[in-house]
Design a protein around this motif. Sequence first.
Motif, mmCIF file in Angstrom:
data_model
loop_
_atom_site.group_PDB
_atom_site.id
_atom_site.type_symbol
_atom_site.label_atom_id
_atom_site.label_comp_id
_atom_site.label_asym_id
_atom_site.label_seq_id
_atom_site.Cartn_x
_atom_site.Cartn_y
_atom_site.Cartn_z
ATOM 1 N N ALA A 127 0.833 -1.202 0.000
ATOM 2 C CA ALA A 127 0.000 0.000 0.000
ATOM 3 C C ALA A 127 0.866 1.250 0.000
ATOM 4 O O ALA A 127 0.574 2.238 -0.686
ATOM 5 C CB ALA A 127 -0.925 -0.007 1.219
ATOM 6 N N CYS A 185 -8.225 6.701 1.549
ATOM 7 C CA CYS A 185 -8.715 5.324 1.414
ATOM 8 C C CYS A 185 -9.269 4.815 2.738
ATOM 9 O O CYS A 185 -10.290 4.113 2.773
ATOM 10 C CB CYS A 185 -7.596 4.415 0.921
ATOM 11 N N CYS A 186 -8.600 5.167 3.813
ATOM 12 C CA CYS A 186 -9.057 4.768 5.144
ATOM 13 C C CYS A 186 -10.463 5.294 5.402
ATOM 14 O O CYS A 186 -11.338 4.568 5.887
ATOM 15 C CB CYS A 186 -8.084 5.294 6.196
ATOM 16 N N LEU A 189 -13.036 3.246 3.413
ATOM 17 C CA LEU A 189 -13.236 1.903 3.963
ATOM 18 C C LEU A 189 -14.078 1.941 5.234
ATOM 19 O O LEU A 189 -14.866 1.026 5.491
ATOM 20 C CB LEU A 189 -11.889 1.249 4.249
ATOM 21 N N SER A 196 -17.419 0.914 -0.748
ATOM 22 C CA SER A 196 -16.045 0.850 -1.220
ATOM 23 C C SER A 196 -15.935 -0.023 -2.468
ATOM 24 O O SER A 196 -15.229 0.319 -3.423
ATOM 25 C CB SER A 196 -15.132 0.295 -0.119
ATOM 26 N N ASN A 200 -14.745 1.177 -6.114
ATOM 27 C CA ASN A 200 -13.589 0.482 -6.683
ATOM 28 C C ASN A 200 -13.895 -0.056 -8.076
ATOM 29 O O ASN A 200 -13.068 0.059 -8.987
ATOM 30 C CB ASN A 200 -13.165 -0.664 -5.771
ATOM 31 N N PHE A 333 -5.634 4.933 -6.788
ATOM 32 C CA PHE A 333 -6.468 5.069 -5.584
ATOM 33 C C PHE A 333 -7.149 3.736 -5.285
ATOM 34 O O PHE A 333 -7.189 3.287 -4.135
ATOM 35 C CB PHE A 333 -7.509 6.169 -5.808
ATOM 36 N N SER A 334 -7.653 3.075 -6.334
ATOM 37 C CA SER A 334 -8.358 1.804 -6.131
ATOM 38 C C SER A 334 -7.409 0.713 -5.656
ATOM 39 O O SER A 334 -7.786 -0.149 -4.853
ATOM 40 C CB SER A 334 -9.065 1.370 -7.429
ATOM 41 N N THR A 336 -4.668 1.133 -3.782
ATOM 42 C CA THR A 336 -4.395 1.399 -2.371
ATOM 43 C C THR A 336 -5.593 1.005 -1.512
ATOM 44 O O THR A 336 -5.435 0.436 -0.424
ATOM 45 C CB THR A 336 -4.065 2.891 -2.177
ATOM 46 N N LEU A 337 -6.774 1.293 -2.010
ATOM 47 C CA LEU A 337 -8.001 0.966 -1.282
ATOM 48 C C LEU A 337 -8.101 -0.538 -1.015
ATOM 49 O O LEU A 337 -8.339 -0.971 0.122
ATOM 50 C CB LEU A 337 -9.216 1.439 -2.092
ATOM 51 N N TYR A 341 -7.662 -2.685 2.469
ATOM 52 C CA TYR A 341 -8.761 -3.569 2.847
ATOM 53 C C TYR A 341 -8.235 -4.955 3.236
ATOM 54 O O TYR A 341 -8.599 -5.511 4.274
ATOM 55 C CB TYR A 341 -9.753 -3.677 1.685
ATOM 56 N N THR A 374 -8.885 -0.269 10.855
ATOM 57 C CA THR A 374 -8.578 0.474 9.625
ATOM 58 C C THR A 374 -7.767 1.727 9.922
ATOM 59 O O THR A 374 -6.812 2.061 9.198
ATOM 60 C CB THR A 374 -9.882 0.842 8.900
#
Length: 494
Positions: A127, A185-186, A189, A196, A200, A333-334, A336-337, A341, A374
């Motif tokens: 990440a 991202c946090c 989530l 999310s 995504n 971004f997706s 890292t998301l 997760y 998270t």
Amino acid sequence: MKNPVTFSQRLLRRKPINFLVQETQQGGKTLKRSLTLFQLTMFGVGATIGTGIFFVLSEQVPVAGPAVLISFILAGITAGLTALCYAELSSMIPASGSSYSYAYATLGEGVAFLVAACLILEYGVSAAAVAIGWSEYLNNLIHNVFGVHLPNWLLSAPFVADGYKLHLGGTGLINLPAAILVFLCCMLLMRGVTESARINAVMVLIKLCVLILFISIAATAFNAEHLTPFSPHGFAGISAAAGSIFFTFIGLDAVSTAGEEVENPRRNLPLAIISALFVVIIFYILVALTALGAQEQGLFKGQQAGLAVILQEITGSTWPAIILAAGAVISVFSITLVVLYGQTRILFAMSRDGLAPKIFHRVSTQTLTPNANTLIVAVIVSIIAGFVPADVLWDLTSMGTLIAFTVVSIGVLVLRYRMPDAPRGFKVPFFPALPVLSICACLYLISSLSAIVYVIAAIWAVIAATYYFSCASKNSVLEAGSEAYSHQNGDDHQ
């Protein structure tokens, strides 16, 4: 009075598969089953495509030359072998925790904890590495749109790698955009996994469209002479690049971390893993091939936001580069998301087993997500992203991924012999040859990683072992038998 649990009993005790399955069906502390097959496949694609293609060419073309195409294929074959093993185990054990849960059911608590430590390292540094690459494309986008660059002190880590050591000497103070991305991202989530997953999926589709645009434009400038010499550093370079590239297949493991939140998991988990791998390999090869054909191999070294730069050189215009940089900003971004997760779900599973602090297992009553978990993960990952250079993080992620993949393949062998009649939604073909090949391929790629990665991984393993023997093993829900296990699963709700 019960006999004390011995050292070997702690290491070898296994968590029954029926316990793992029952946990996903209990009220109060379970996660919500809301992910569809399409959303889960997009999780896998989202955590994989982009991590390698948007950044890794500038790192690995100097290592392998145009033969980096072979590196991608070698890593893809290894990932494909392991994906089939993941598909079988995920159809048997549809729980959070991925290869940690699989190892707990097959190889015992000691191996499971080691795998969990590798996964925590893998997801955390992955990440962070992806967030660092995101800041490069963000800077490229700002420059193309507004004509200004963000200051270098705001975009670079203060540490650099030198052989076996990390020391001060970097060109910046902190990579602030990378740290900010982690917290964005946090926040998403913490709003809930369904929202999310939907966001995504949209970002992944945007990403694929942007890469199709790149392939189409780069193909018009394809020059076969750029592929010569094809392998300037021989097979050693190909192997080294393949080992580093392997981290890009982390998305396959990320799919299996969602086992507790997917609809019809015995069917959808194997399908999502195999579908994601198929999409990923096709895009990796096409993008890498057209990029290598469109630009001389010597220009890749140190190139930031490389795909955007290639488009700008081909077209002589900024608009394709702007579109690609914007697509990269959205798509990364997706990545890292999804990686964040996966990290939180592994810690969730460990906490439920008593092997991590209870705070990682607390679930919000509003969103049914582990919010405290998270937030803690986001703080740690943002620090890594802000202060550690990306080249070290790539190889560390590969180490964790390869160890996890090796254990999954071993788990298939163990369960086929130990529980041959257990229900499976998918079975690995050509058993036992295919799992054995998967293990051998993973071990070969591990052998090609850089020296500093072994040093950091060894230090991390010592820290993990110390924590396990001093604390975690004594708090395990299996320590006092099934009665303690049943009690543990009834009282920890936020």
